[in-house]
Design a protein around this motif. Structure first.
Motif, PDB file in Angstrom:
ATOM      1  N   CYS A  93      23.690  34.547  33.456  1.00 15.17           N
ATOM      2  CA  CYS A  93      24.600  35.778  32.930  1.00 15.17           C
ATOM      3  C   CYS A  93      25.885  34.627  32.944  1.00 15.17           C
ATOM      4  CB  CYS A  93      24.588  36.710  34.120  1.00 15.17           C
ATOM      5  SG  CYS A  93      25.407  36.352  35.675  1.00 15.17           S
ATOM      6  N   TYR A  94      26.895  35.649  32.312  1.00 20.62           N
ATOM      7  CA  TYR A  94      28.225  35.032  32.168  1.00 20.62           C
ATOM      8  C   TYR A  94      29.110  35.797  32.947  1.00 20.62           C
ATOM      9  CZ  TYR A  94      32.206  32.869  30.006  1.00 20.62           C
ATOM     10  OH  TYR A  94      33.665  32.170  29.895  1.00 20.62           O
ATOM     11  N   PHE A  95      30.100  35.163  33.706  1.00 18.96           N
ATOM     12  CA  PHE A  95      30.912  35.944  34.685  1.00 18.96           C
ATOM     13  C   PHE A  95      32.057  35.874  33.646  1.00 18.96           C
ATOM     14  CE2 PHE A  95      28.460  34.316  38.033  1.00 18.96           C
ATOM     15  CZ  PHE A  95      28.067  35.475  38.596  1.00 18.96           C
ATOM     16  N   LYS A  96      32.507  36.861  32.856  1.00 15.83           N
ATOM     17  CA  LYS A  96      33.601  37.128  32.065  1.00 15.83           C
ATOM     18  C   LYS A  96      35.009  36.750  32.871  1.00 15.83           C
ATOM     19  CE  LYS A  96      36.489  38.092  28.429  1.00 15.83           C
ATOM     20  NZ  LYS A  96      37.407  37.345  28.308  1.00 15.83           N
ATOM     21  N   CYS A  97      35.278  37.583  33.844  1.00 15.03           N
ATOM     22  CA  CYS A  97      36.481  37.379  34.443  1.00 15.03           C
ATOM     23  C   CYS A  97      36.309  37.996  36.010  1.00 15.03           C
ATOM     24  CB  CYS A  97      37.675  37.799  33.486  1.00 15.03           C
ATOM     25  SG  CYS A  97      37.823  39.465  33.171  1.00 15.03           S
ATOM     26  N   ASN A  98      37.094  37.631  36.668  1.00 11.25           N
ATOM     27  CA  ASN A  98      37.377  38.445  38.117  1.00 11.25           C
ATOM     28  C   ASN A  98      38.767  38.537  38.248  1.00 11.25           C
ATOM     29  OD1 ASN A  98      36.160  39.331  40.511  1.00 11.25           O
ATOM     30  ND2 ASN A  98      37.543  37.437  41.478  1.00 11.25           N
ATOM     31  N   THR A  99      39.195  39.561  38.478  1.00 15.10           N
ATOM     32  CA  THR A  99      40.806  39.980  38.650  1.00 15.10           C
ATOM     33  C   THR A  99      41.197  40.783  39.812  1.00 15.10           C
ATOM     34  OG1 THR A  99      40.708  39.742  36.200  1.00 15.10           O
ATOM     35  CG2 THR A  99      42.715  40.743  37.146  1.00 15.10           C
ATOM     36  N   VAL A 100      41.965  40.459  40.538  1.00 17.31           N
ATOM     37  CA  VAL A 100      42.377  41.162  41.963  1.00 17.31           C
ATOM     38  C   VAL A 100      44.068  41.304  41.605  1.00 17.31           C
ATOM     39  CG1 VAL A 100      42.468  41.131  44.401  1.00 17.31           C
ATOM     40  CG2 VAL A 100      40.441  40.417  43.155  1.00 17.31           C
ATOM     41  N   ASP A 101      44.208  42.480  41.723  1.00 20.20           N
ATOM     42  CA  ASP A 101      45.673  42.794  41.860  1.00 20.20           C
ATOM     43  C   ASP A 101      46.333  41.991  42.946  1.00 20.20           C
ATOM     44  OD1 ASP A 101      48.070  44.798  43.103  1.00 20.20           O
ATOM     45  OD2 ASP A 101      47.856  45.019  40.931  1.00 20.20           O
ATOM     46  N   LYS A 102      47.708  41.375  42.841  1.00 18.46           N
ATOM     47  CA  LYS A 102      48.200  40.491  43.669  1.00 18.46           C
ATOM     48  C   LYS A 102      48.574  41.255  45.031  1.00 18.46           C
ATOM     49  CE  LYS A 102      52.669  38.197  43.792  1.00 18.46           C
ATOM     50  NZ  LYS A 102      54.080  37.948  43.008  1.00 18.46           N
ATOM     51  N   SER A 103      48.686  42.281  45.185  1.00 16.32           N
ATOM     52  CA  SER A 103      48.880  43.088  46.268  1.00 16.32           C
ATOM     53  C   SER A 103      48.082  43.216  47.344  1.00 16.32           C
ATOM     54  CB  SER A 103      49.380  44.762  45.863  1.00 16.32           C
ATOM     55  OG  SER A 103      48.517  45.289  45.562  1.00 16.32           O
ATOM     56  N   ILE A 104      46.553  42.876  47.008  1.00 16.75           N
ATOM     57  CA  ILE A 104      45.604  42.969  47.774  1.00 16.75           C
ATOM     58  C   ILE A 104      44.566  41.498  47.738  1.00 16.75           C
ATOM     59  CG2 ILE A 104      45.326  45.659  47.885  1.00 16.75           C
ATOM     60  CD1 ILE A 104      42.630  44.949  46.203  1.00 16.75           C
ATOM     61  N   ARG A 105      45.282  40.557  47.321  1.00 15.88           N
ATOM     62  CA  ARG A 105      44.454  39.254  47.410  1.00 15.88           C
ATOM     63  C   ARG A 105      44.429  38.695  48.737  1.00 15.88           C
ATOM     64  NH1 ARG A 105      47.806  36.874  42.242  1.00 15.88           N
ATOM     65  NH2 ARG A 105      46.668  38.253  40.710  1.00 15.88           N
ATOM     66  N   ALA A 106      43.438  38.193  48.904  1.00 15.36           N
ATOM     67  CA  ALA A 106      43.136  37.429  50.358  1.00 15.36           C
ATOM     68  C   ALA A 106      42.296  38.223  51.339  1.00 15.36           C
ATOM     69  CB  ALA A 106      44.134  36.872  50.878  1.00 15.36           C
ATOM     70  N   HIS A 107      41.997  39.431  50.766  1.00 18.89           N
ATOM     71  CA  HIS A 107      41.165  40.582  51.474  1.00 18.89           C
ATOM     72  C   HIS A 107      39.560  40.559  51.135  1.00 18.89           C
ATOM     73  CE1 HIS A 107      44.574  42.290  53.634  1.00 18.89           C
ATOM     74  NE2 HIS A 107      45.471  42.101  52.491  1.00 18.89           N
ATOM     75  N   GLY A 108      38.947  39.652  50.603  1.00 16.27           N
ATOM     76  CA  GLY A 108      37.541  39.617  49.982  1.00 16.27           C
ATOM     77  C   GLY A 108      37.407  40.410  48.893  1.00 16.27           C
ATOM     78  N   VAL A 109      38.142  41.011  48.039  1.00 17.76           N
ATOM     79  CA  VAL A 109      37.983  41.765  47.118  1.00 17.76           C
ATOM     80  C   VAL A 109      37.179  41.158  45.920  1.00 17.76           C
ATOM     81  CG1 VAL A 109      38.930  43.467  45.330  1.00 17.76           C
ATOM     82  CG2 VAL A 109      39.797  43.548  47.782  1.00 17.76           C
ATOM     83  N   GLY A 110      37.492  39.828  45.481  1.00 14.10           N
ATOM     84  CA  GLY A 110      37.051  39.107  44.746  1.00 14.10           C
ATOM     85  C   GLY A 110      35.545  38.797  44.985  1.00 14.10           C
TER      86      GLY A 110
END
Length: 191
Positions: A93-110
């Motif tokens: 498969c192709y992972f087009k993009c992963n994007t996380v809002d700056k305000s919640i980065r480093a919380h494991g969302v990605g």
């Protein structure tokens, strides 16, 4: 680290298009996603009635997304090296993009978005996922994140997004003028 309220993870739907475009362009640069490009991305997420793309919702706001093309729905470009992959293209498969809002980065969302996309891609028949990781991300966080989740470097590609910046109106958030960023072609085998 600040505490983040409950984040809901839901499959990507047309109702999310505008908010995904807004977040994607805010993080990756103007015209990274457009009203014209989002519907085909959504359609290419599906195979056998299974959707491999996800969004993260916090207080009715899209705060992250993972857009994933089903293995059967994409064709390797000049920026791909299928001869170096451990699986045939029809199983990747192709992972087009992963994007996380700056305000919640480093919380494991990605990582949580990636895990959900992998689960769905496996149900679609994929054995691995390919991504072009943006090496100019702040602190090289994209490469670190994808490596931490099992991604392996295949090859580096200078000027990966230059064509988009010249011909499609893409405005890279780190390059002056045309984009000269390097992409790391990475493969993530599924367990």
């Amino acid at each position: 680290m600040k505490t983040v309220k409950q984040i809901d993870y839901v499959q990507f739907e047309p109702a999310h298009f505008d908010r995904v475009i807004e977040l994607g362009n805010r993080v990756h640069g103007d015209n990274y996603l457009t009203a014209e490009s989002i519907k085909p991305i959504y359609e290419d997420s599906w195979h056998n009635n299974i959707n491999a793309s996800w969004v993260a919702i916090l207080e009715d706001k899209v705060v992250g997304f993972r857009l994933t093309f089903a293995a059967s729905k994409w064709t390797p470009s000049e920026w791909c090296s299928p001869e170096l992959w451990p699986f045939p293209q029809e199983q990747v498969c192709y992972f087009k993009c992963n994007t996380v809002d700056k305000s919640i980065r480093a919380h494991g969302v990605g990582s949580k978005l990636l895990k959900r996309s992998i689960e769905q891609a496996k149900l679609q028949g994929a054995k691995a996922g390919l991504a072009h990781i943006w090496l100019a991300s702040p602190g090289n966080s994209a490469y670190k994140y994808f490596s931490k989740n099992g991604g392996k470097l295949v090859k580096e590609h200078p000027n990966r997004w230059r064509h988009a910046s010249i011909h499609e109106g893409y405005n890279c958030p780190v390059c002056e003028g045309y984009c000269e960023c390097v992409a790391a072609e990475m493969i993530l085998p599924f367990q």
